[in-house]
Design a protein around this motif. Sequence first.
Motif, PDB file in Angstrom:
ATOM      1  N   GLY A 206       0.780  -1.229   0.000  1.00 24.15           N
ATOM      2  CA  GLY A 206       0.000   0.000   0.000  1.00 24.15           C
ATOM      3  C   GLY A 206       0.807   1.270   0.000  1.00 24.15           C
ATOM      4  O   GLY A 206       0.263   2.353   0.246  1.00 24.15           O
ATOM      5  N   THR A 207       2.100   1.185  -0.290  1.00 23.22           N
ATOM      6  CA  THR A 207       2.964   2.379  -0.249  1.00 23.22           C
ATOM      7  C   THR A 207       3.136   3.044  -1.607  1.00 23.22           C
ATOM      8  O   THR A 207       3.621   4.174  -1.675  1.00 23.22           O
ATOM      9  N   LEU A 208       2.758   2.359  -2.684  1.00 19.28           N
ATOM     10  CA  LEU A 208       2.947   2.911  -4.027  1.00 19.28           C
ATOM     11  C   LEU A 208       1.630   3.233  -4.721  1.00 19.28           C
ATOM     12  O   LEU A 208       1.615   3.971  -5.713  1.00 19.28           O
ATOM     13  N   GLY A 209       0.543   2.700  -4.248  1.00 20.48           N
ATOM     14  CA  GLY A 209      -0.758   2.914  -4.861  1.00 20.48           C
ATOM     15  C   GLY A 209      -1.779   1.984  -4.247  1.00 20.48           C
ATOM     16  O   GLY A 209      -1.451   1.144  -3.399  1.00 20.48           O
ATOM     17  N   VAL A 210      -3.026   2.130  -4.679  1.00 15.23           N
ATOM     18  CA  VAL A 210      -4.128   1.306  -4.174  1.00 15.23           C
ATOM     19  C   VAL A 210      -4.609   0.404  -5.308  1.00 15.23           C
ATOM     20  O   VAL A 210      -5.062   0.880  -6.350  1.00 15.23           O
ATOM     21  N   ILE A 211      -4.504  -0.886  -5.108  1.00 15.45           N
ATOM     22  CA  ILE A 211      -4.881  -1.869  -6.119  1.00 15.45           C
ATOM     23  C   ILE A 211      -6.402  -1.997  -6.166  1.00 15.45           C
ATOM     24  O   ILE A 211      -7.043  -2.248  -5.145  1.00 15.45           O
ATOM     25  N   THR A 212      -6.976  -1.813  -7.358  1.00 15.99           N
ATOM     26  CA  THR A 212      -8.439  -1.842  -7.493  1.00 15.99           C
ATOM     27  C   THR A 212      -8.949  -2.956  -8.403  1.00 15.99           C
ATOM     28  O   THR A 212     -10.155  -3.215  -8.433  1.00 15.99           O
ATOM     29  N   GLU A 213      -8.064  -3.587  -9.160  1.00 15.17           N
ATOM     30  CA  GLU A 213      -8.463  -4.722  -9.991  1.00 15.17           C
ATOM     31  C   GLU A 213      -7.254  -5.609 -10.217  1.00 15.17           C
ATOM     32  O   GLU A 213      -6.146  -5.109 -10.423  1.00 15.17           O
ATOM     33  N   ILE A 214      -7.482  -6.920 -10.186  1.00 13.53           N
ATOM     34  CA  ILE A 214      -6.386  -7.886 -10.240  1.00 13.53           C
ATOM     35  C   ILE A 214      -6.717  -8.961 -11.263  1.00 13.53           C
ATOM     36  O   ILE A 214      -7.797  -9.557 -11.212  1.00 13.53           O
ATOM     37  N   THR A 215      -5.786  -9.209 -12.168  1.00 13.49           N
ATOM     38  CA  THR A 215      -5.921 -10.312 -13.112  1.00 13.49           C
ATOM     39  C   THR A 215      -4.918 -11.381 -12.720  1.00 13.49           C
ATOM     40  O   THR A 215      -3.708 -11.106 -12.642  1.00 13.49           O
ATOM     41  N   VAL A 216      -5.406 -12.585 -12.445  1.00  9.30           N
ATOM     42  CA  VAL A 216      -4.532 -13.660 -11.988  1.00  9.30           C
ATOM     43  C   VAL A 216      -4.575 -14.833 -12.952  1.00  9.30           C
ATOM     44  O   VAL A 216      -5.575 -15.080 -13.632  1.00  9.30           O
ATOM     45  N   ARG A 217      -3.464 -15.529 -13.012  1.00  8.00           N
ATOM     46  CA  ARG A 217      -3.349 -16.728 -13.839  1.00  8.00           C
ATOM     47  C   ARG A 217      -3.865 -17.929 -13.068  1.00  8.00           C
ATOM     48  O   ARG A 217      -3.691 -18.030 -11.847  1.00  8.00           O
ATOM     49  N   LEU A 218      -4.497 -18.852 -13.783  1.00  9.16           N
ATOM     50  CA  LEU A 218      -5.031 -20.079 -13.202  1.00  9.16           C
ATOM     51  C   LEU A 218      -4.332 -21.276 -13.821  1.00  9.16           C
ATOM     52  O   LEU A 218      -3.713 -21.171 -14.880  1.00  9.16           O
ATOM     53  N   VAL A 219      -4.447 -22.416 -13.174  1.00  9.30           N
ATOM     54  CA  VAL A 219      -3.897 -23.661 -13.715  1.00  9.30           C
ATOM     55  C   VAL A 219      -4.986 -24.718 -13.679  1.00  9.30           C
ATOM     56  O   VAL A 219      -5.978 -24.577 -12.950  1.00  9.30           O
ATOM     57  N   PRO A 220      -4.834 -25.797 -14.457  1.00  7.54           N
ATOM     58  CA  PRO A 220      -5.823 -26.873 -14.385  1.00  7.54           C
ATOM     59  C   PRO A 220      -5.889 -27.461 -12.978  1.00  7.54           C
ATOM     60  O   PRO A 220      -4.868 -27.596 -12.302  1.00  7.54           O
ATOM     61  N   ALA A 221      -7.078 -27.808 -12.553  1.00  7.52           N
ATOM     62  CA  ALA A 221      -7.229 -28.395 -11.221  1.00  7.52           C
ATOM     63  C   ALA A 221      -6.513 -29.740 -11.168  1.00  7.52           C
ATOM     64  O   ALA A 221      -6.616 -30.546 -12.093  1.00  7.52           O
ATOM     65  N   PRO A 222      -5.759 -30.010 -10.110  1.00 10.03           N
ATOM     66  CA  PRO A 222      -5.059 -31.291  -9.997  1.00 10.03           C
ATOM     67  C   PRO A 222      -6.015 -32.417  -9.642  1.00 10.03           C
ATOM     68  O   PRO A 222      -7.172 -32.187  -9.276  1.00 10.03           O
ATOM     69  N   GLY A 223      -5.541 -33.638  -9.730  1.00 10.02           N
ATOM     70  CA  GLY A 223      -6.332 -34.798  -9.343  1.00 10.02           C
ATOM     71  C   GLY A 223      -6.427 -34.900  -7.831  1.00 10.02           C
ATOM     72  O   GLY A 223      -5.947 -34.030  -7.097  1.00 10.02           O
ATOM     73  N   PRO A 224      -7.036 -35.971  -7.333  1.00  9.46           N
ATOM     74  CA  PRO A 224      -7.180 -36.159  -5.878  1.00  9.46           C
ATOM     75  C   PRO A 224      -5.821 -36.141  -5.177  1.00  9.46           C
ATOM     76  O   PRO A 224      -4.838 -36.681  -5.684  1.00  9.46           O
ATOM     77  N   ALA A 225      -5.796 -35.518  -4.025  1.00  8.83           N
ATOM     78  CA  ALA A 225      -4.542 -35.394  -3.280  1.00  8.83           C
ATOM     79  C   ALA A 225      -4.279 -36.630  -2.426  1.00  8.83           C
ATOM     80  O   ALA A 225      -5.211 -37.281  -1.939  1.00  8.83           O
ATOM     81  N   ALA A 226      -3.020 -36.935  -2.265  1.00  6.60           N
ATOM     82  CA  ALA A 226      -2.594 -37.984  -1.332  1.00  6.60           C
ATOM     83  C   ALA A 226      -1.746 -37.330  -0.254  1.00  6.60           C
ATOM     84  O   ALA A 226      -0.879 -36.508  -0.554  1.00  6.60           O
ATOM     85  N   THR A 227      -2.017 -37.665   0.999  1.00 10.24           N
ATOM     86  CA  THR A 227      -1.323 -37.034   2.113  1.00 10.24           C
ATOM     87  C   THR A 227      -0.511 -38.060   2.890  1.00 10.24           C
ATOM     88  O   THR A 227      -1.011 -39.137   3.225  1.00 10.24           O
TER      89      THR A 227
END
Length: 419
Positions: A206-227
């Motif tokens: 917040g020291t250089l400006g106020v962000i009012t809109e954000i475009t973000v990159r997405l990736v394909p959803a991964p398969g089921p997780a194993a823990t």
Amino acid sequence: MTAAVDRRTDLMRALGGLAGDIVIDDPGIVAAYRRDESRFTEAGMPFAVLTPRSTDEVAACLRACHELRVPVVTRGAGSGLSGGANAVSDGVVLSLHRMNAILAIDPVERLAVAQPGVVTGELRAAVAAQGLLYPPDPGSVAFCTLGGNVATGAGGMCCVKYGVTGDFVEALEVVLADGRVLRTGTRTVKGVAGYDLTGLLVGSEGTLGVITEITVRLVPAPGPAATLVASFADLAAAGSAVAAITAAGVSCSAVEILDRTTLRAVDAHAKMGLGEAAAMLLEARRLALPALERLGDWLLDDVCVPRAEVVALIEAVERVAAETGLTIGVFGHAGDGNLHPPIIFDRGDADSVAAATAAFDAVTAAALALGGTITGEHGVGRLKATWLTRELDPVNASIQRELRRTFDPRAILNPGVVL
């Protein structure tokens, strides 16, 4: 009239007909916007909270504050842990909670466009419904906002595989201190025209400006997780296992560590029965700080070291705990060297407060000595502003100050934060 009343009157006049819709000056409500979730950080009392609903209204607010030289602290959900959203006296808080729309999800280009007040978890859920993933997942994902994540350069548990927030920000709309609107970045896969202002603004708190809109990159959803859950006789052995996983080149979505103190606190808090329920590990990790809060007052550190030095950092934390006589838990993102040691102390005991301060400084200094950084994802804020000059060389610090003056010549944006 008091100075605060004069300031309010001048600001209301400068905002004109817009003032009645976005200015909050009820003392009880204003007080609730004073500070974030950090400890050991100063917070002043603002004379008003501004609640714009659009980029145009943000621009009007900043033009008025620029003209009157009113300090502005921008706030998202207030979930920060470094004091970056703490108000200053004789200033205003600019809250972006009303700008909470997901504007577009493009499954072909794998992009999402959102306003800064969108809750990160809600964005993740919305893109998941289209078979996509927005990977950044801070521990506060259920209530932190995208704008705050971008402003602090937030990380999360999946950083070890996917990267941090900044790795997914493609373009920004930002209102500068004087009310001008700047657009940065592109929505193309590649683009290297001009300086990378998007990268500069991510993490600028917040020291250089106020962000009012954000475009973000997405990736394909991964398969089921194993823990996989493993327990060790001591923290050093756990750290050695993390180092071995890294050296083997195993691609894990997350590699988290919780020490015995943290696990016991979570189990007591959530009654999970963690010894038998391995699938609850990630939820337990998210509950680490809320659970540790029950042990007493807390001061949370955020340091990051090269992955080869994780064991050394853990050993340093254990030494500091022994030397100060305080309980210091260990949890964090061991897979990328980012740990969050919570220091438990008694705020009503001056000796305990002094010990907590000494422990915090010792852990932060240990991270620097190991070739690390004073903050991996929480930001500098007010909590570590004095530490930043220890990490940066003089030329680096000078250039950063000059950049800040270029963006904000009247020094109204988040004074006291970062440099």
